[in-house]
Design a protein around this motif. Structure first.
Motif, short mmCIF file in Angstrom:
data_model
loop_
_atom_site.label_atom_id
_atom_site.label_comp_id
_atom_site.label_asym_id
_atom_site.label_seq_id
_atom_site.Cartn_x
_atom_site.Cartn_y
_atom_site.Cartn_z
N LYS A 107 0.85 -1.23 0.03
CA LYS A 107 0.03 -0.01 0.02
C LYS A 107 0.91 1.14 0.14
CE LYS A 107 -3.94 2.23 2.06
NZ LYS A 107 -4.44 2.56 1.06
N THR A 108 0.69 2.05 -0.89
CA THR A 108 1.30 3.49 -0.90
C THR A 108 0.39 4.65 -0.81
OG1 THR A 108 1.02 3.65 -3.41
CG2 THR A 108 3.12 2.40 -2.52
N ARG A 109 0.88 5.76 -0.40
CA ARG A 109 0.11 6.91 -0.31
C ARG A 109 1.16 8.40 -0.59
NH1 ARG A 109 -0.52 7.66 6.20
NH2 ARG A 109 -1.47 9.55 5.54
N ASN A 110 0.26 9.24 -0.69
CA ASN A 110 1.23 10.54 -1.17
C ASN A 110 1.43 11.47 0.08
OD1 ASN A 110 1.58 9.99 -3.83
ND2 ASN A 110 -0.32 10.67 -4.45
N ILE A 111 2.28 12.01 0.14
CA ILE A 111 2.68 13.13 1.42
C ILE A 111 3.37 14.21 0.61
CG2 ILE A 111 4.91 12.09 2.09
CD1 ILE A 111 2.46 12.99 4.66
N ARG A 112 2.98 15.35 1.09
CA ARG A 112 3.75 16.46 0.68
C ARG A 112 4.33 17.04 1.77
NH1 ARG A 112 -0.04 21.22 0.53
NH2 ARG A 112 -1.25 20.35 2.26
N ILE A 113 5.67 17.35 1.29
CA ILE A 113 6.83 17.83 2.29
C ILE A 113 7.11 19.29 2.00
CG2 ILE A 113 8.93 17.36 2.84
CD1 ILE A 113 8.85 14.55 2.27
N LEU A 164 3.99 7.08 9.26
CA LEU A 164 3.06 8.18 9.09
C LEU A 164 1.72 7.78 9.78
CD1 LEU A 164 3.22 8.88 5.43
CD2 LEU A 164 3.96 10.22 7.04
N GLU A 165 1.24 6.62 9.99
CA GLU A 165 0.22 6.38 10.79
C GLU A 165 0.41 6.34 12.31
OE1 GLU A 165 -3.32 5.24 10.09
OE2 GLU A 165 -3.13 5.25 7.96
N GLU A 166 1.65 5.71 12.45
CA GLU A 166 2.00 5.87 14.09
C GLU A 166 2.27 7.42 14.47
OE1 GLU A 166 4.28 1.44 14.32
OE2 GLU A 166 5.32 3.18 13.53
N ASP A 171 -4.34 7.63 6.78
CA ASP A 171 -4.34 7.69 5.38
C ASP A 171 -6.21 7.78 5.11
OD1 ASP A 171 -4.64 7.08 2.84
OD2 ASP A 171 -3.39 5.29 2.84
N GLU A 172 -6.58 8.84 4.53
CA GLU A 172 -7.85 9.00 4.67
C GLU A 172 -8.38 8.41 3.08
OE1 GLU A 172 -8.05 12.91 5.81
OE2 GLU A 172 -8.67 12.52 7.85
N GLU A 173 -7.74 7.84 2.29
CA GLU A 173 -7.84 7.67 0.83
C GLU A 173 -8.99 6.94 0.79
OE1 GLU A 173 -6.18 5.06 -2.75
OE2 GLU A 173 -4.51 6.20 -1.42
N THR A 184 -6.88 13.49 -3.58
CA THR A 184 -5.64 14.42 -4.06
C THR A 184 -5.59 15.54 -3.61
OG1 THR A 184 -6.40 14.63 -6.18
CG2 THR A 184 -4.91 12.66 -6.05
N LEU A 185 -6.94 16.17 -3.34
CA LEU A 185 -7.20 17.63 -2.76
C LEU A 185 -6.68 17.73 -1.36
CD1 LEU A 185 -10.47 18.30 -4.77
CD2 LEU A 185 -8.42 18.99 -5.35
N HIS A 186 -6.62 16.78 -0.63
CA HIS A 186 -6.33 16.52 0.80
C HIS A 186 -4.88 15.80 0.95
CE1 HIS A 186 -6.33 17.18 5.04
NE2 HIS A 186 -6.38 16.15 5.12
N THR A 187 -3.83 16.10 0.42
CA THR A 187 -2.70 15.33 0.63
C THR A 187 -2.05 15.93 2.02
OG1 THR A 187 -2.37 14.88 -1.59
CG2 THR A 187 -0.38 14.47 -0.14
N PRO A 188 -1.75 15.08 3.12
CA PRO A 188 -1.22 15.45 4.26
C PRO A 188 0.08 16.29 4.08
CG PRO A 188 -2.21 13.32 4.53
CD PRO A 188 -2.21 13.66 3.19
N ALA A 189 0.41 17.41 4.54
CA ALA A 189 1.58 18.20 4.61
C ALA A 189 2.47 17.95 5.96
CB ALA A 189 1.33 19.68 4.20
N VAL A 190 3.69 17.42 5.61
CA VAL A 190 4.80 17.52 6.66
C VAL A 190 5.51 18.67 6.36
CG1 VAL A 190 6.89 16.58 7.61
CG2 VAL A 190 4.69 14.82 7.01
N LEU A 191 6.00 19.47 7.56
CA LEU A 191 6.58 20.88 7.49
C LEU A 191 8.12 20.70 8.13
CD1 LEU A 191 3.97 23.39 8.79
CD2 LEU A 191 4.38 22.80 6.39
#
Length: 201
Positions: A107-113, A164-166, A171-173, A184-191
């Motif tokens: 399983k994969t998911r997208n994350i914004r950095i 990420l989950e921990e 993951d709300e896909e 894709t309109l709500h990809t979590p962002a890590v700052l």
């Protein structure tokens, strides 16, 4: 206490990836760079392809370069169900782990950095079971100093040993799919916040 920098993290010179996405495997689709995946693992068959270059027995492997070939195998025995495939390669290449490079991310998911110092943003496809250190390693081509930053989500320092989950980044896909909404309109962002000696984070 969350890990904060390179000192507390893994040895990046000897870092070895544990997970690869199907998209990454698909990039290795030539005889001179030939990967396949099967039964949850990823294999680099480039040495085999080079050793037996031009051999007709290699043709089926070259034709599936970059693909998952799990359907070739019996999942219980991890062997080919057909025994009539001629094999002049000595020990069958699919037995043993000398070609294994890691696991296939089921399983994969997208994350914004987002780098708060430079305002640069990158979206990465990551494996759901990858730790934040592994994600940091994926991000290094975009920022070689990524380990000199504190990684945060919604104001909280992330534990780099956790997924990420921990870390509470859900993951709300599936929920978006259920609601017929574009996830894709709500990809979590890590700052990312740069660590310097003058700032206490």
């Amino acid at each position: 206490m969350p890990s904060r920098g390179l000192v507390a993290g893994p040895d990046f010179e000897h870092f070895q990836r544990r997970y690869f996405t199907p998209a990454e495997v698909a990039q290795h689709n030539q005889p001179e760079d030939l990967w396949v995946s099967y039964l949850g693992y990823v294999y680099d068959l480039t040495p085999l392809a080079q050793k037996y270059k031009g051999d007709l027995l290699l043709k089926p492997i070259v034709e599936v370069a970059g693909q998952d070939i799990s359907h070739w195998f019996d999942p219980k025995t991890r062997d080919l169900p057909r025994s009539d495939w001629a094999n002049d390669f000595g020990k069958p290449w699919w037995q043993g782990s000398h070609y294994e490079v890691g696991r296939l991310s089921a399983k994969t998911r997208n994350i914004r950095i987002i780098n708060t110092l430079t305002s640069q943003e990158h979206t990465l496809e990551v494996g759901a079971l990858e730790s934040m250190w592994e994600i940091l390693h994926r991000y290094l081509p975009y920022n070689a100093h990524a380990a000199s930053y504190t990684w945060k989500y919604e104001g909280r320092n992330l534990n780099m040993d956790y997924t990420l989950e921990e870390n509470g980044i859900q993951d709300e896909e599936e929920e978006f799919d259920y609601l017929n909404m574009d996830g894709t309109l709500h990809t979590p962002a890590v700052l990312l916040y740069f660590n310097d000696d003058l700032t206490e984070l």
